[in-house]
Motif scaffolding. Structure first.
Motif, short mmCIF file in Angstrom:
data_model
loop_
_atom_site.label_atom_id
_atom_site.label_comp_id
_atom_site.label_asym_id
_atom_site.label_seq_id
_atom_site.Cartn_x
_atom_site.Cartn_y
_atom_site.Cartn_z
N ASP A 81 0.85 -1.19 0.00
CA ASP A 81 0.00 0.00 0.00
C ASP A 81 0.89 1.24 0.00
O ASP A 81 1.40 1.66 1.04
N LEU A 108 1.12 4.31 2.39
CA LEU A 108 1.94 4.34 3.60
C LEU A 108 3.21 5.16 3.37
O LEU A 108 3.63 5.92 4.24
N GLU A 146 3.49 7.56 1.15
CA GLU A 146 3.05 8.95 1.07
C GLU A 146 2.84 9.52 2.47
O GLU A 146 3.24 10.65 2.76
N ALA A 147 2.20 8.72 3.32
CA ALA A 147 1.94 9.18 4.69
C ALA A 147 3.25 9.49 5.40
O ALA A 147 3.38 10.52 6.07
N ALA A 148 4.24 8.62 5.23
CA ALA A 148 5.53 8.82 5.89
C ALA A 148 6.20 10.11 5.39
O ALA A 148 6.71 10.91 6.18
N MET A 149 6.14 10.32 4.07
CA MET A 149 6.76 11.52 3.52
C MET A 149 6.00 12.77 3.96
O MET A 149 6.59 13.80 4.25
N ALA A 176 9.27 12.52 6.51
CA ALA A 176 10.35 11.59 6.19
C ALA A 176 10.84 11.84 4.77
O ALA A 176 10.04 12.08 3.88
N ARG A 232 14.28 7.71 3.95
CA ARG A 232 13.86 7.40 5.32
C ARG A 232 12.52 6.69 5.31
O ARG A 232 12.30 5.73 6.04
N GLU A 280 11.80 3.15 6.93
CA GLU A 280 10.91 3.07 8.09
C GLU A 280 9.61 2.33 7.79
O GLU A 280 9.02 1.71 8.66
N VAL A 281 9.14 2.48 6.56
CA VAL A 281 7.79 2.00 6.27
C VAL A 281 7.77 0.93 5.18
O VAL A 281 7.12 -0.10 5.34
N PRO A 322 10.00 -2.58 6.33
CA PRO A 322 9.38 -3.45 7.33
C PRO A 322 8.09 -4.12 6.84
O PRO A 322 7.76 -5.21 7.28
N ASN A 323 7.40 -3.49 5.89
CA ASN A 323 6.15 -4.07 5.42
C ASN A 323 6.29 -4.91 4.16
O ASN A 323 5.30 -5.43 3.65
N PHE A 339 -5.54 10.49 5.66
CA PHE A 339 -5.99 9.77 4.47
C PHE A 339 -7.36 9.13 4.68
O PHE A 339 -7.74 8.81 5.81
N PHE A 380 5.77 9.44 14.93
CA PHE A 380 6.54 9.40 13.67
C PHE A 380 6.90 10.79 13.15
O PHE A 380 8.06 11.07 12.86
#
Lengths: 267, 378
Positions: A161, A164, A166-169, A173, A177, A181-182, A185-186, B81, B98
């Protein structure tokens, strides 16, 4: 169910049973002969012992070969998984047509005979004085392993997905990174599977390694071949058995990784 | 001062123009709702503000600074989201921390801020759980907390409640509103649900087919639409198709009621009673004009009583249907060649039965007119 159907079904079973036996038979013979108590390679062995296993672990050339094989396979796993990941990440942003083109192009090295690749790489690397090094064997093996790691990572990333990332950035991040980070691990099961496949490809490859290795950089298959040229000794059977064992173990790891991910996806 | 300015952005994907010359500006501390049907370009607009999409043209400014070429991680805004995108490999606490971690907030301070935010969204008890162990509403709270924690300048919400059931959605709307008041956070909220938009918004921008149809405070947008799309999108209404009969100046029947005798254009209606609209150049005889009357503003009296003189028109109709819909009753009235729908609260019900004859009309201010292109005529 008619008699013809039943007959066909049994014929089919007999057919794939035979194929399976033919595939497994050499492994059985090799394993059995590795347990021989005598210096002769006989099947079935008359007495069983582990003496050739102990012998193998005391021979410097064989231990060197084991080390070379592990280094090459490990190097290939890391290098071609890295390439596969980078390629799969890049391919995501291509148009549909380019994606198909790239997926096809990546497979080309698999279609070139090992002899041809081995000779050409030997000539090529010799120009730079790089023959007989493990790193060149790693590069050669990566030619065959990368198409596979690329495909595995493409499949893995298509299930990931990306929101995830996009959410981290979005939370600050950097691209790298967020990946660490995301994404990693997934998608760890896909990464493990890709690395395991590359490891196996390198571990069992013989022809290119034969061309590219030197006295100090022989891998297990190459060392076995040299040993066989001298005499038919149970030591070769031992080496082969260990090789088969390592491959099976790695495949189990890969299968478990993929299987567990599927289970996790379905729940 | 406008904290966010979207300056005529256009986004195309291949041959499809998803966002077409959209401009809007959001004041600090304001909750701005982008409302529109699905596929209208509202989410693309939000993703462009966040930096996930690059506009083909136009500019995004945050705090007066052009951020159009800036990567999402360097923009001082954060997105909630639609399906929350919580990190499955991290606990609730790690998810919320985070943004702070990425922005290099010191550990002690980070811990305190996470605790504060978790308690703001009432998720303190679930801090150590993985997202998979949470219900939809709880995930929603965590997603909100994760974006709030590092105190971005602007919070972007992309239909954050659309995956929740109605009751929970309504509760969360109020909660988001109160969090917004409490924190003074500027929010841009995308939704296709007009009730949600009207509940939350300080101002609404209604988007249709990639461009903003109208923006303004909710009440203004509802009562004073500038075009037919806005009128039809916000709630139900009666559209009456009329035809322009004459464009000559008509002598007003009651001079005091029509701004001192402005020129008017006469319309024929499907219920026989003529209507008139203010004269505008763009209308000529034979043109179609659509009149709109909201169901709650259709006036009805029983045939036996005298209709008020203030009505704009008086037509005779028959009650065709009477539907009880919870707290309201809906009547369908056959008037001439058309059907008008009206609604009454249960305690203001009309004393009529199906088949009864009634007089139907409306007050002059209850009706709005649109030309064939959908523009308001006034």
């Amino acid at each position: 169910m008619g008699n013809t159907d039943r007959a066909l079904r049994w014929l089919f079973r007999a057919g794939y049973g035979t194929v399976f036996l033919l595939l497994v038979a050499p492994v059985v013979v090799v394993t059995a002969t590795s347990l021989s108590a005598t210096t002769a390679v006989t099947f079935p062995p008359t007495d069983l012992s582990f003496r050739w296993y102990t012998t193998l672990f005391t021979r410097r050339v064989w231990m060197q070969a084991v080390q070379n094989s592990l280094l090459t396979a490990g190097g290939t796993a890391v290098f071609s998984t890295g390439l596969g990941v980078a390629g799969a990440l890049g391919a995501r942003h291509l148009s549909d047509r380019s994606q198909i083109a790239v997926s096809g192009l990546v497979l080309v090295p698999l279609l070139v005979p090992g002899v041809v690749l081995g000779v050409s790489l030997l000539i090529f690397f010799s120009r730079f004085g790089l023959q007989q090094r493990l790193s060149t064997i790693v590069l050669a093996h990566a030619l065959w392993a990368t198409p596979l790691t690329f495909s595995v990572m493409r499949a893995t990333f298509s299930r990931f997905d990306w929101q995830l990332q996009e959410a981290a950035m979005d939370l600050g991040a950097s691209r790298l990174r967020a990946f660490r980070e995301v994404v990693v691990p997934n998608t760890v099961s896909g990464l493990v599977a890709a690395a395991a496949i590359a490891f196996v490809v390198s571990l069992q490859e013989f022809i290119m390694a034969l061309f590219l290795s030197g006295r100090e950089t022989r891998t297990i298959p190459v060392e076995s071949w040299f040993a066989l040229r001298g005499s038919l000794s149970p030591l070769v059977s031992v080496a082969s058995t260990l090789l088969v064992g390592a491959v099976v173990l790695t495949l189990i790891i890969a299968a478990t990784a993929i299987g567990l991910e599927r289970v996790a996806d379905d729940t | 001062m406008a904290i966010l300015e979207v300056d005529s952005i256009t986004n195309s994907f291949g041959s499809v123009t998803a966002v077409d010359d959209v401009s809007l500006s959001v004041e600090a501390g304001e909750l701005f709702c982008l409302l529109g049907p699905s596929g209208c370009g509202k989410s693309t607009t939000l993703r462009t503000i966040a930096g996930f999409e690059q506009p083909d043209s136009g500019q995004i400014r945050i705090d007066g600074t052009d951020v159009t070429p800036t990567e999402p991680n360097r923009r001082d805004c954060s997105m909630v989201f639609q399906d929350w995108a919580l990190f499955p490999n991290k606990t609730v606490r790690e998810n919320v921390a985070f943004g702070l971690r990425m922005n290099d907030v010191a550990t002690a301070q980070r811990r305190q801020r996470v605790d504060e935010t978790l308690s703001l969204v009432e998720m303190t008890d679930h801090a150590e759980k993985p997202p998979a162990a949470l219900s939809g509403g709880q995930k929603q709270r965590v997603a909100l907390a994760r974006s709030l924690a590092f105190e971005p300048e602007i919070l972007l919400l992309d239909e954050p409640l659309s995956n929740l059931d109605r009751k929970l959605r309504e509760a969360m709307q109020l909660e988001i509103k109160s969090i917004q008041r409490e924190t003074g956070m500027t929010m841009v909220y995308v939704t296709h649900d007009q009730d949600e938009a009207f509940t939350l918004a300080d101002r609404i921008g209604i988007i249709n087919e990639g461009h903003i149809a109208q923006q303004g405070p909710p009440a203004t947008v509802y009562t004073d639409p500038t075009n037919q799309f806005v009128e039809s999108f916000l709630g139900t209404t009666n559209f009456i198709t009329c035809e322009v009969t004459a464009t000559t100046a008509v002598e007003p029947a009651t001079p005091e009621a029509t701004d001192g005798g402005t020129a008017e254009i006469e319309l024929t209606t499907p219920f026989g009673e003529p209507l008139s609209v203010p004269a505008v150049d763009r209308l000529s005889p034979g043109d179609t004009v659509t009149a709109s009357i909201r169901p709650e503003r259709v006036s009805v009296v029983t045939a036996s009583s005298e209709p008020p003189a203030s009505w704009l028109f008086t037509a005779t109709g028959t009650v065709e249907q009477r539907l009880h819909r919870g707290s309201r009753i809906r009547y369908e009235l056959a008037v001439g060649e058309t059907t008008l729908v009206t609604e009454r609260r249960i305690d203001e019900r009309l004393g009529v039965d199906i088949g009864d004859s009634v007089a139907v009309g409306c007050q002059p201010e209850a009706i709005t007119y649109f030309d064939a292109a959908g523009r308001r005529i006034r």
